[in-house]
Scaffold this motif. Structure first.
Motif, mmCIF file in Angstrom:
data_model
loop_
_atom_site.group_PDB
_atom_site.id
_atom_site.type_symbol
_atom_site.label_atom_id
_atom_site.label_comp_id
_atom_site.label_asym_id
_atom_site.label_seq_id
_atom_site.Cartn_x
_atom_site.Cartn_y
_atom_site.Cartn_z
ATOM 1 N N THR A 69 19.575 42.936 36.613
ATOM 2 C CA THR A 69 19.915 44.205 37.251
ATOM 3 C C THR A 69 20.231 45.275 36.216
ATOM 4 O O THR A 69 19.839 46.447 36.366
ATOM 5 C CB THR A 69 21.117 44.013 38.197
ATOM 6 N N THR B 247 23.712 53.016 41.917
ATOM 7 C CA THR B 247 24.872 52.737 42.754
ATOM 8 C C THR B 247 25.067 51.229 42.922
ATOM 9 O O THR B 247 24.136 50.438 42.698
ATOM 10 C CB THR B 247 24.696 53.379 44.136
ATOM 11 N N GLN B 248 26.248 50.838 43.309
ATOM 12 C CA GLN B 248 26.537 49.430 43.537
ATOM 13 C C GLN B 248 25.690 48.890 44.679
ATOM 14 O O GLN B 248 25.268 47.721 44.660
ATOM 15 C CB GLN B 248 28.027 49.241 43.859
ATOM 16 N N GLU B 249 25.403 49.739 45.673
ATOM 17 C CA GLU B 249 24.562 49.320 46.789
ATOM 18 C C GLU B 249 23.153 48.976 46.307
ATOM 19 O O GLU B 249 22.556 47.985 46.729
ATOM 20 C CB GLU B 249 24.499 50.431 47.839
ATOM 21 N N ALA B 250 22.619 49.796 45.398
ATOM 22 C CA ALA B 250 21.284 49.542 44.853
ATOM 23 C C ALA B 250 21.275 48.254 44.030
ATOM 24 O O ALA B 250 20.312 47.481 44.074
ATOM 25 C CB ALA B 250 20.831 50.726 43.994
ATOM 26 N N ARG B 251 22.348 48.026 43.292
ATOM 27 C CA ARG B 251 22.448 46.803 42.496
ATOM 28 C C ARG B 251 22.507 45.568 43.393
ATOM 29 O O ARG B 251 21.841 44.561 43.132
ATOM 30 C CB ARG B 251 23.680 46.858 41.597
ATOM 31 N N ASP B 252 23.301 45.658 44.443
ATOM 32 C CA ASP B 252 23.418 44.529 45.373
ATOM 33 C C ASP B 252 22.086 44.260 46.068
ATOM 34 O O ASP B 252 21.702 43.093 46.275
ATOM 35 C CB ASP B 252 24.502 44.813 46.413
ATOM 36 N N GLN B 253 21.381 45.326 46.415
ATOM 37 C CA GLN B 253 20.088 45.171 47.079
ATOM 38 C C GLN B 253 19.074 44.522 46.128
ATOM 39 O O GLN B 253 18.299 43.649 46.533
ATOM 40 C CB GLN B 253 19.579 46.526 47.546
ATOM 41 N N ASP C 108 21.960 37.105 44.074
ATOM 42 C CA ASP C 108 23.284 37.321 44.640
ATOM 43 C C ASP C 108 23.952 36.019 45.037
ATOM 44 O O ASP C 108 25.139 36.008 45.386
ATOM 45 C CB ASP C 108 23.191 38.250 45.850
#
Length: 304
Positions: A34, A43-49, A57
């Motif tokens: 990542t 963003t953290q959301e993009a990283r999580d996705q 994950d």
């Protein structure tokens, strides 16, 4: 014979499983993809996705279990970098490496057997001393050093051959020449030692007493028996070419599986790294079994 090959197959399978486990967990130590594929301001959301898409994950043991399940079905996963099945990228690179190793090993085997046999026949002479001298130097010199010197001399200063690529025959000359030197030196020494021992045998002396010419004595009567220890070395060096090609392919920009493996490690493309290791290791194990079969064909005592 079947029992012997069965044991070798089981041993190879166990080694392959151990290698897969080791590489899987070690590859994760290179870092999180990542951080490499997404910008710093992601963003953290993009990283999580991103992690969820590539299965990063989940806990590492769950990732390993899924990988093993997919591997049993011959599914090596998708390449993060190339957005294609990892095995497709590996097989394309492996084809280049296989051609490079095949051409090099064919030249090495023929040249080493001929030169080593002649050196043994003229043991102690000028030809023997020169062949031994250069073979020892070649067997001792590291591939990466020879490759760099070859590029500086033949590409930069003389301009005879390109430094990288595969477009023409000239692009293949330096990679083949560099990979040629070490196995040629090692195999030549084994051929020479084995032939010296064989040429002193009683049946060779009898053939000479009957007036048989030197060429049939060397390449017909003596060579068959002298090849037994040579075959093992040839098999080891052939397998070593698949491993040693990693450095040479990287230096010369050769699009083989070795360069693909190094690039994938740097890019943290885990699926491609694992697929490349699996295919290369499987090829080496198959090659070793084929060498065992050939050894048994030449020496009937092994069959029993």
């Amino acid at each position: 014979m079947k029992s012997f090959l069965g044991k070798r197959a089981v041993t190879s399978a166990i080694s392959l499983v151990g290698l897969i486990i080791l590489v899987f967990f070690l590859s994760r130590l290179t870092g999180d993809p990542t951080d490499l594929y997404l910008p710093e301001n992601a963003t953290q959301e993009a990283r999580d996705q991103f992690r969820a898409i590539h299965g990063l994950d989940q806990h590492i043991l769950i990732q390993f279990g899924k990988y093993v399940t997919d591997l049993v079905q011959l599914d090596f996963g998708m390449s993060i970098r190339r957005a294609e099945p990892a095995i497709d990228a590996v097989l394309r690179g492996f084809e280049w490496t296989l051609w490079l190793a095949f051409i090099t090993m064919t030249l090495v085997t023929v040249c080493a057997i001929v030169v080593g046999s002649l050196a043994a026949f003229h043991v102690g002479g000028i030809f023997d001393r020169v062949a031994t001298f250069f073979s020892l130097i070649g067997a001792s010199a590291p591939d990466f050093w020879i490759a760099i010197v070859a590029i500086v001399v033949f590409s930069v200063y003389l301009g005879w051959v390109p430094t990288s690529g595969t477009g023409t025959v000239a692009h293949w000359i330096l990679p083949i020449a560099v990979l040629f030197i070490r196995p040629f030196g090692l195999i030549l020494q084994v051929v020479r030692g084995s032939m010296i021992s064989t040429l002193s045998a009683a049946y060779i002396k009898t053939a000479r007493a009957k007036g048989v010419r030197n060429r049939p004595i060397i390449f017909v009567h003596a060579l068959r028996n002298a090849l037994l220890p040579v075959i093992t070395v040839i098999g080891d060096q052939a397998a070593g070419l698949l491993n040693g090609a990693v450095i040479v392919e990287t230096i010369f920009g050769f699009p083989g599986v070795g360069k693909l493996m190094i690039d994938s490690i740097l890019q943290r493309d885990f699926t491609v790294v694992l697929a490349a290791i699996f295919v290369t290791a499987l090829a080496i194990f198959v090659m070793n079994i084929l060498i065992d079969i050939l050894y048994a064909v030449l020496d009937p005592r092994i069959r029993y």
